[in-house]
Design a protein around this motif. Structure first.
Motif, PDB file in Angstrom:
ATOM      1  N   GLU A  31      13.396  23.047 -28.575  1.00  0.00           N
ATOM      2  CA  GLU A  31      13.037  22.940 -29.985  1.00  0.00           C
ATOM      3  C   GLU A  31      13.373  21.551 -30.538  1.00  0.00           C
ATOM      4  O   GLU A  31      12.583  20.958 -31.274  1.00  0.00           O
ATOM      5  N   ILE A  32      14.535  21.030 -30.174  1.00  0.00           N
ATOM      6  CA  ILE A  32      14.933  19.699 -30.628  1.00  0.00           C
ATOM      7  C   ILE A  32      13.980  18.646 -30.054  1.00  0.00           C
ATOM      8  O   ILE A  32      13.631  17.675 -30.715  1.00  0.00           O
ATOM      9  N   SER A  33      13.550  18.853 -28.817  1.00  0.00           N
ATOM     10  CA  SER A  33      12.615  17.926 -28.177  1.00  0.00           C
ATOM     11  C   SER A  33      11.295  17.858 -28.952  1.00  0.00           C
ATOM     12  O   SER A  33      10.714  16.784 -29.108  1.00  0.00           O
ATOM     13  N   ARG A  34      10.848  18.995 -29.440  1.00  0.00           N
ATOM     14  CA  ARG A  34       9.605  19.015 -30.234  1.00  0.00           C
ATOM     15  C   ARG A  34       9.763  18.205 -31.509  1.00  0.00           C
ATOM     16  O   ARG A  34       8.858  17.455 -31.894  1.00  0.00           O
ATOM     17  N   ALA A  35      10.917  18.335 -32.147  1.00  0.00           N
ATOM     18  CA  ALA A  35      11.163  17.552 -33.367  1.00  0.00           C
ATOM     19  C   ALA A  35      11.303  16.069 -33.035  1.00  0.00           C
ATOM     20  O   ALA A  35      10.835  15.205 -33.777  1.00  0.00           O
ATOM     21  N   SER A  36      11.925  15.778 -31.893  1.00  0.00           N
ATOM     22  CA  SER A  36      12.074  14.389 -31.453  1.00  0.00           C
ATOM     23  C   SER A  36      10.714  13.751 -31.198  1.00  0.00           C
ATOM     24  O   SER A  36      10.505  12.578 -31.506  1.00  0.00           O
ATOM     25  N   ASP A  37       9.799  14.536 -30.651  1.00  0.00           N
ATOM     26  CA  ASP A  37       8.436  14.041 -30.413  1.00  0.00           C
ATOM     27  C   ASP A  37       7.732  13.667 -31.720  1.00  0.00           C
ATOM     28  O   ASP A  37       6.789  12.883 -31.715  1.00  0.00           O
ATOM     29  N   GLN A  38       8.214  14.224 -32.831  1.00  0.00           N
ATOM     30  CA  GLN A  38       7.656  13.920 -34.155  1.00  0.00           C
ATOM     31  C   GLN A  38       8.422  12.771 -34.822  1.00  0.00           C
ATOM     32  O   GLN A  38       8.263  12.527 -36.014  1.00  0.00           O
ATOM     33  N   ASN A  39       9.263  12.081 -34.030  1.00  0.00           N
ATOM     34  CA  ASN A  39      10.043  10.922 -34.506  1.00  0.00           C
ATOM     35  C   ASN A  39      11.034  11.274 -35.624  1.00  0.00           C
ATOM     36  O   ASN A  39      11.205  10.515 -36.575  1.00  0.00           O
ATOM     37  N   VAL A  40      11.693  12.412 -35.493  1.00  0.00           N
ATOM     38  CA  VAL A  40      12.739  12.810 -36.437  1.00  0.00           C
ATOM     39  C   VAL A  40      14.057  12.226 -35.919  1.00  0.00           C
ATOM     40  O   VAL A  40      14.528  12.622 -34.851  1.00  0.00           O
ATOM     41  N   PRO A  41      14.650  11.254 -36.628  1.00  0.00           N
ATOM     42  CA  PRO A  41      15.835  10.563 -36.130  1.00  0.00           C
ATOM     43  C   PRO A  41      17.003  11.480 -35.780  1.00  0.00           C
ATOM     44  O   PRO A  41      17.687  11.274 -34.765  1.00  0.00           O
ATOM     45  N   THR A  42      17.253  12.502 -36.581  1.00  0.00           N
ATOM     46  CA  THR A  42      18.351  13.426 -36.290  1.00  0.00           C
ATOM     47  C   THR A  42      18.101  14.163 -34.979  1.00  0.00           C
ATOM     48  O   THR A  42      19.020  14.354 -34.183  1.00  0.00           O
ATOM     49  N   ALA A  43      16.862  14.565 -34.758  1.00  0.00           N
ATOM     50  CA  ALA A  43      16.508  15.263 -33.518  1.00  0.00           C
ATOM     51  C   ALA A  43      16.642  14.332 -32.316  1.00  0.00           C
ATOM     52  O   ALA A  43      17.122  14.743 -31.252  1.00  0.00           O
ATOM     53  N   GLU A  44      16.253  13.073 -32.485  1.00  0.00           N
ATOM     54  CA  GLU A  44      16.402  12.097 -31.397  1.00  0.00           C
ATOM     55  C   GLU A  44      17.868  11.915 -31.045  1.00  0.00           C
ATOM     56  O   GLU A  44      18.233  11.838 -29.867  1.00  0.00           O
ATOM     57  N   TYR A  45      18.725  11.883 -32.062  1.00  0.00           N
ATOM     58  CA  TYR A  45      20.162  11.752 -31.853  1.00  0.00           C
ATOM     59  C   TYR A  45      20.710  12.953 -31.082  1.00  0.00           C
ATOM     60  O   TYR A  45      21.413  12.802 -30.085  1.00  0.00           O
ATOM     61  N   ILE A  46      20.383  14.149 -31.546  1.00  0.00           N
ATOM     62  CA  ILE A  46      20.891  15.370 -30.908  1.00  0.00           C
ATOM     63  C   ILE A  46      20.386  15.463 -29.478  1.00  0.00           C
ATOM     64  O   ILE A  46      21.152  15.764 -28.554  1.00  0.00           O
ATOM     65  N   LEU A  47      19.100  15.200 -29.271  1.00  0.00           N
ATOM     66  CA  LEU A  47      18.538  15.292 -27.925  1.00  0.00           C
ATOM     67  C   LEU A  47      19.156  14.239 -27.007  1.00  0.00           C
ATOM     68  O   LEU A  47      19.474  14.522 -25.849  1.00  0.00           O
ATOM     69  N   GLY A  48      19.379  13.035 -27.532  1.00  0.00           N
ATOM     70  CA  GLY A  48      20.051  11.999 -26.747  1.00  0.00           C
ATOM     71  C   GLY A  48      21.440  12.431 -26.340  1.00  0.00           C
ATOM     72  O   GLY A  48      21.875  12.227 -25.201  1.00  0.00           O
ATOM     73  N   TYR A  49      22.154  13.048 -27.274  1.00  0.00           N
ATOM     74  CA  TYR A  49      23.503  13.546 -26.989  1.00  0.00           C
ATOM     75  C   TYR A  49      23.458  14.626 -25.908  1.00  0.00           C
ATOM     76  O   TYR A  49      24.287  14.634 -24.995  1.00  0.00           O
ATOM     77  N   LEU A  50      22.477  15.524 -25.990  1.00  0.00           N
ATOM     78  CA  LEU A  50      22.335  16.572 -24.980  1.00  0.00           C
ATOM     79  C   LEU A  50      22.038  15.974 -23.600  1.00  0.00           C
ATOM     80  O   LEU A  50      22.584  16.434 -22.595  1.00  0.00           O
ATOM     81  N   TYR A  51      21.177  14.959 -23.553  1.00  0.00           N
ATOM     82  CA  TYR A  51      20.888  14.308 -22.273  1.00  0.00           C
ATOM     83  C   TYR A  51      22.128  13.604 -21.719  1.00  0.00           C
ATOM     84  O   TYR A  51      22.366  13.596 -20.515  1.00  0.00           O
ATOM     85  N   MET A  52      22.922  13.022 -22.607  1.00  0.00           N
ATOM     86  CA  MET A  52      24.126  12.341 -22.157  1.00  0.00           C
ATOM     87  C   MET A  52      25.086  13.335 -21.500  1.00  0.00           C
ATOM     88  O   MET A  52      25.688  13.054 -20.466  1.00  0.00           O
ATOM     89  N   LEU A  53      25.206  14.528 -22.092  1.00  0.00           N
ATOM     90  CA  LEU A  53      26.120  15.539 -21.564  1.00  0.00           C
ATOM     91  C   LEU A  53      25.498  16.406 -20.470  1.00  0.00           C
ATOM     92  O   LEU A  53      26.214  17.080 -19.743  1.00  0.00           O
ATOM     93  N   GLY A  54      24.166  16.410 -20.411  1.00  0.00           N
ATOM     94  CA  GLY A  54      23.496  17.285 -19.448  1.00  0.00           C
ATOM     95  C   GLY A  54      23.554  18.744 -19.885  1.00  0.00           C
ATOM     96  O   GLY A  54      23.663  19.647 -19.069  1.00  0.00           O
ATOM     97  N   GLN A  55      23.465  18.982 -21.183  1.00  0.00           N
ATOM     98  CA  GLN A  55      23.534  20.337 -21.732  1.00  0.00           C
ATOM     99  C   GLN A  55      22.149  20.779 -22.194  1.00  0.00           C
ATOM    100  O   GLN A  55      21.589  20.217 -23.122  1.00  0.00           O
TER     101      GLN A  55
END
Length: 97
Positions: A14-38
């Motif tokens: 779900e966060i990835s879908r928002a990130s695809d729409q260039n939502v900065p908060t979603a990009e931040y959260i998704l980046g954090y998830l990728y960093m942790l591998g969660q």
């Protein structure tokens, strides 16, 4: 535990879908998830890309996290740097005090 993993994976989607729409908060959260591998495979390159994209869109928390990661990496690798670069780093650290 399996339920939590599935829920986290669904959340990341779900966060990835928002990130695809260039939502900065979603990009931040998704980046954090990728960093942790969660919820997604761990991928530091993708994490930093998303965090920088979020920062560039004006999300200050992303910039702070990038600075924290950069400082940690610098401390970790500092011993292997040339003496000139080590001296420059020490001067920069002193000037920030």
């Amino acid at each position: 535990m399996l339920y939590f993993k599935k829920a986290l994976t669904d959340y990341a989607l779900e966060i990835s879908r928002a990130s695809d729409q260039n939502v900065p908060t979603a990009e931040y959260i998704l980046g954090y998830l990728y960093m942790l591998g969660q919820g997604v495979p761990q991928d530091f390159h993708k994490a930093m890309y998303l965090l920088m994209k979020s920062r560039d869109s004006g999300y200050d928390k992303a910039g702070m996290l990038i600075n924290t990661i950069s400082a940690a990496l610098l401390r970790y690798y500092e011993d292997g740097l040339s003496p000139e670069i080590q001296t420059a780093i020490k001067k920069i650290k002193k000037s920030k005090r």
